[in-house]
Structure formats: structure tokens, C-alpha cells
Scaffold this motif. Structure first.
Motif, PDB file in Angstrom:
ATOM      1  N   ALA A 197       0.828  -1.209   0.000  1.00 10.03           N
ATOM      2  CA  ALA A 197       0.000   0.000   0.000  1.00 10.03           C
ATOM      3  C   ALA A 197       0.863   1.260   0.000  1.00 10.03           C
ATOM      4  CB  ALA A 197      -0.922  -0.002   1.217  1.00 10.03           C
ATOM      5  N   GLY A 198       1.956   1.232   0.744  1.00  8.46           N
ATOM      6  CA  GLY A 198       2.841   2.397   0.798  1.00  8.46           C
ATOM      7  C   GLY A 198       3.487   2.694  -0.538  1.00  8.46           C
ATOM      8  N   VAL A 199       3.972   1.648  -1.208  1.00  5.40           N
ATOM      9  CA  VAL A 199       4.646   1.841  -2.501  1.00  5.40           C
ATOM     10  C   VAL A 199       3.654   2.334  -3.553  1.00  5.40           C
ATOM     11  CG1 VAL A 199       5.806   0.660  -4.403  1.00  5.40           C
ATOM     12  CG2 VAL A 199       6.489   0.197  -2.045  1.00  5.40           C
ATOM     13  N   ILE A 200       2.459   1.733  -3.605  1.00 10.56           N
ATOM     14  CA  ILE A 200       1.468   2.153  -4.594  1.00 10.56           C
ATOM     15  C   ILE A 200       1.052   3.600  -4.346  1.00 10.56           C
ATOM     16  CG2 ILE A 200      -0.845   1.743  -5.501  1.00 10.56           C
ATOM     17  CD1 ILE A 200      -0.491  -1.195  -4.839  1.00 10.56           C
ATOM     18  N   SER A 201       0.859   3.958  -3.094  1.00  9.92           N
ATOM     19  CA  SER A 201       0.455   5.329  -2.766  1.00  9.92           C
ATOM     20  C   SER A 201       1.516   6.331  -3.191  1.00  9.92           C
ATOM     21  CB  SER A 201       0.198   5.456  -1.259  1.00  9.92           C
ATOM     22  OG  SER A 201      -0.864   4.630  -0.855  1.00  9.92           O
ATOM     23  N   PHE A 202       2.777   5.985  -2.929  1.00 10.33           N
ATOM     24  CA  PHE A 202       3.830   6.907  -3.328  1.00 10.33           C
ATOM     25  C   PHE A 202       3.934   6.989  -4.847  1.00 10.33           C
ATOM     26  CE2 PHE A 202       8.047   8.298  -4.463  1.00 10.33           C
ATOM     27  CZ  PHE A 202       8.149   9.453  -3.704  1.00 10.33           C
ATOM     28  N   THR A 203       3.711   5.878  -5.537  1.00 12.00           N
ATOM     29  CA  THR A 203       3.735   5.897  -7.000  1.00 12.00           C
ATOM     30  C   THR A 203       2.668   6.841  -7.540  1.00 12.00           C
ATOM     31  OG1 THR A 203       4.502   3.595  -7.046  1.00 12.00           O
ATOM     32  CG2 THR A 203       3.579   4.476  -9.079  1.00 12.00           C
ATOM     33  N   LEU A 204       1.458   6.753  -6.999  1.00 15.39           N
ATOM     34  CA  LEU A 204       0.382   7.637  -7.435  1.00 15.39           C
ATOM     35  C   LEU A 204       0.705   9.095  -7.110  1.00 15.39           C
ATOM     36  CD1 LEU A 204      -2.769   5.544  -6.424  1.00 15.39           C
ATOM     37  CD2 LEU A 204      -1.728   5.794  -8.681  1.00 15.39           C
TER      38      LEU A 204
END
Length: 459
Positions: free
Chosen positions: A329-336
Motif C-alpha cells: 500500500a505504501g509503494v502504490i500510494s507513493f507511486t500515485l
């Protein structure tokens, strides 16, 4: 006369006992001073006797603590030491030191902080060490075979479609509400829980649709409190932690998690047993979000291993639920977040997706593998969040720059290492094209750790 002798004997015994206590205390003090002196060659902020650097750490928020550590990274290049009370923590900041410990087959024990997760995760793959870790790693590795991962695309696609609907609902709100914004991480955590729960347990949780699930709330609460315990040395003492409000909440919600996981495991084991006995297909309705064939769940693979009891399986399932959903969740959020600030990069991703037919048919492994620019964007996102690998030293470690004594924890500060301009020019700029070339050092980029104890989920 007898009373006088008795009083004399009691007095002698008291003085003798006091002398023994003083001598033992002095021996302990000398040993402690000698131990502390073995770390004098490692730079770090001023530490006080017994307290260490607790005055700089206790009471700080996560962001304040991170800022403090970043300041020490700027002052002390290569490595430095923090004392959390009487416990030394040595930070590694460059790939040369990192390679020394990660490439070794001897220094594979996680730091003692991971013991804080024992009540939740037991001694599963993340927290175990020694022969148990070697055995678990060996028997669980086949569960991450490429062919098995391919079966997980369908549930991931379903969750992604629901996630897009939820995000669209946010965007379609009244203008005033939209301007207030929303925390995308909340949605990513729910989506990650749905994906990890179905691919790990073969159970459709429906977190994005059912926000009132007791299990969802319990996972979120226990994860948050666990992170706070890592940050606060005072909460790391079980006797103290159990008497706090956070401790009581933690164990209450932990019971919810364990009851849910064990319930799924036992029912799943019974269904698999019935399937074998009757030689017929098992019912899928309760465990998936569609009538199509359920993917090969991690839980099913564990249940086929006769050496694993229900509690052993629970350890591993809970481990992957914890380690899988929060980090993803952290990686996807930062990607967005990064893509939101770089519309030109967004456009390149869309063009690439259109060129390989991503929007025309359900994605396949081959389709995803052909999206090289998207892959570089994800790698760049993995480069920027602040992971930190931790190992415990039970024997001295010789690095290119020093010898680190036994009895301390090594913190591999990946966040700082990934910002070394020597290996990452303009490190704070979101630049996916940096991955077009190989890095100057094989251990410069280690978002999944590296060596024999790298993340089993890296593929």
C-alpha cells in the motif's frame, strides 16, 4: 552469650551479603563500561549513561524521529551509532558496508526488535532465525513460483476495478469536497488487504466494499500500534506495554486477527480433506469474489505440508498479511503521488499501455512484462520510500571501514543509501530512466534487501 553469637552471625551475614552485592554490581559496571568502549570508534550523537540517546528519541512522532536520524546521516557519513537505552544500534549508509552483512550466510538473524511481533506473527519466515528459518524458507519458496504468481492476476484485476470505482467516487464529489482532498493511502491499504487476503488465504475479504469488518479494523489497529512500539523504547518492555491503554487494545484486536485466521485455516483444511476423500471439486463460493476458478492460494500450499500444524500455518499466513499489505500500500500510494506531480510520466505510461493492448483484454503476465517504462516507474517508487533492514550481531562483523563488535543491532538505512549521489544522481528527483543503466555497485539498490535473506516476495 548465645544471643550475642546469633546477633554477631546475623550482622556478619548482612555485611557479607552487602559486600557480595556490591562486588557483583561493580563487576557488572566494569563489564558494561568495557562493552560500551568497544563501540567508541563508531561516531554518533552524544549518549548518556543508561539512557543513551533516549532523550533524543522518546516522545517523537515518526516524522520527527526520521528527521533526527536524517540529521545524523548528514553529519556521520558511512555509518553511525545510536544508543536506545543500553542497546547499541549501528546504522549502515553505504553499499560497501551493506554488502558485507547482506551477502553473508552467517549474519542472518533479524534484530531483537522483531521479537515485538512474536505475539502476532509467532516465529514465521520474517521473524524466525537459525534452522527454523532455513527450513521454512526452503519449504515455502515453491509457493512463489512464477506459474503460481500468474494465477493471482485475476483477483488483482478484480480488486483494481473496484479500487478505480472508489477513487472515481471521490473525484466525482462536489467541487468543495474534491478540493479538500482525501488520503489515497487509506484506499490502497484496503485494496492491498483484499489482494493479499485472497491470494494468501483464498478468502475474499471485500475490504474496499465492507469498511466495517472487524478483521480489517483489527489489522489496521495492530499494525499501527506495532509501528509505535518499534519507535518507542519504553513500549518495548512487555510488562509495561501490557499495562498501557495501547497494550490492552493491541491484545484485544490481536485475538480478533488470530480467531479469523485460524477459522479460515481450519475450514479450509476441512474442505481440502473432503475434496481428497470424495475426489470431487470443492465449493468455491465462500472463498472467492467470482464463480471463476480460485487461484492457488498460499494457504493451500501450506496445508499440503504435513510438517506444519495449524499454528505453524497461522504464523506464515499472518506474516504475509502483515508484511504484504502495508508495504504494498505504501509503494502504490507513493507511486500515485509521484505520478500526480509528473503528468508527462503519466502520459508515457498510458501510451505504453495502449501500445501493448493493456486496455483491450484482461492483462497477462506477458503483457505486464512488456511494459518496461511502467516497471522503471515502479522501481523508482521502490527507491524512494524509507525501508530499513535490521540484523542482530552475535559475532563481530568486519566491514571495509571498521569492525563492528558483537552485541549490537545493524540498521541498514536503505532510504539514505538510495540517496547517495554517487550512485543516484539527483536522488530526490523522480527519474525512472535512471534504471536504464546498471548501478555502479550491486548493493546500491536493495528495496527487497539482498543476499540469502532477501524478501521471498521479490520477483
Amino acid at each position: 552469650m548465645t544471643m550475642a553469637v546469633t546477633k554477631f552471625s546475623v550482622d556478619n551475614f548482612q555485611w557479607l551479603s552487602l559486600s557480595v552485592i556490591i562486588v557483583l554490581a561493580l563487576i557488572k559496571l566494569v563489564q558494561r563500561i568495557s562493552f560500551s568502549n568497544t563501540f567508541r570508534h563508531i561516531p554518533g550523537p552524544k549518549a548518556y549513561p543508561l539512557l543513551g540517546n533516549c532523550l533524543d528519541i522518546v516522545g517523537k512522532s515518526t516524522s520527527e524521529f526520521f528527521k533526527f536520524v536524517s540529521e545524523q546521516c548528514s553529519i556521520h557519513k558511512g555509518s553511525f551509532i545510536l544508543w536506545v537505552g543500553p542497546y547499541p544500534k549501528v546504522y549502515f549508509l553505504n553499499p560497501e558496508n551493506t554488502q558485507t552483512i547482506l551477502s553473508s550466510t552467517e549474519y542472518i538473524d533479524k534484530s531483537l526488535e522483531y521479537n515485538l511481533l512474536d505475539d502476532w506473527l509467532g516465529t514465521g519466515l520474517v521473524t524466525s532465525s537459525g534452522p527454523k528459518w532455513h527450513h521454512r524458507r526452503k519449504i515455502l519458496t515453491p509457493a512463489f513460483h512464477y506459474n503460481i504468481l500468474e494465477t493471482m492476476l485475476e483477483p488483482i484485476q478484480r480488486v483494481a476495478e473496484i479500487l478505480v470505482e472508489r477513487l472515481r467516487d471521490e473525484v466525482d464529489k462536489e467541487e468543495e469536497e474534491v478540493l479538500k482532498g482525501f488520503n489515497v493511502l487509506d484506499y490502497m491499504k484496503l485494496a492491498a488487504l483484499d489482494v493479499v487476503c485472497e491470494t494468501t488465504m483464498g478468502y475474499y475479504l471485500g475490504a474496499l466494499k465492507n469498511l466495517n469488518s472487524n478483521y480489517i479494523k483489527a489489522v489496521q489497529i495492530v499494525t499501527e500500534i506495532s509501528m509505535k512500539r518499534f519507535m518507542n523504547p519504553l513500549l518495548q518492555y512487555d510488562m509495561l506495554f501490557r499495562r498501557t491503554e495501547q497494550g490492552r487494545t493491541y491484545y484485544k484486536e490481536l485475538a480478533v486477527i488470530h480467531d479469523f485466521t485460524l477459522g479460515v485455516i481450519r475450514e479450509r483444511r476441512q474442505l481440502l480433506h473432503q475434496k481428497l476423500s470424495n475426489n470431487e471439486d470443492e465449493s468455491e463460493e465462500k472463498y472467492t469474489s467470482s464463480s471463476k476458478k480460485r487461484p492457488t492460494a498460499f494457504l493451500d500450499l501450506c496445508l499440503q505440508l504435513p510438517e506444519l500444524s495449524d499454528n505453524d500455518v497461522r504464523e506464515e499466513v499472518d506474516t504475509f498479511m502483515f508484511a504484504g499489505h502495508d508495504t504494498t500500500a505504501g509503494v502504490i500510494s507513493f507511486t500515485l503521488y509521484a505520478l500526480g506531480h509528473h503528468p508527462d510520466i503519466q502520459e508515457r505510461i498510458v501510451q505504453e499501455a495502449e501500445s501493448v493492448g493493456f486496455y483491450d483484454v484482461p492483462p497477462t503476465v506477458q503483457t505486464l512484462a512488456s511494459m518496461e517504462y511502467l516497471e522503471r516507474c515502479i522501481k523508482e517508487s521502490l527507491n524512494l520510500p524509507p525501508p530499513c533492514d535490521r540484523r542482530q550481531l552475535y559475532q563481530p562483523l568486519k566491514t571495509p571501514s571498521m569492525v563492528v563488535p558483537a552485541g549490537c543491532a545493524i540498521f541498514i538505512h536503505v532510504y539514505e543509501q538510495h540517496r547517495n549521489p554517487e550512485y543516484f544522481p539527483e536522488p530526490n528527483r523522480f527519474n525512472p530512466d535512471r534504471f536504464l543503466e546498471k548501478f555502479k555497485h550491486p548493493y546500491a539498490y536493495v528495496p527487497f534487501s539482498a543476499g540469502p535473506r532477501n524478501c521471498i516476495g521479490e520477483f
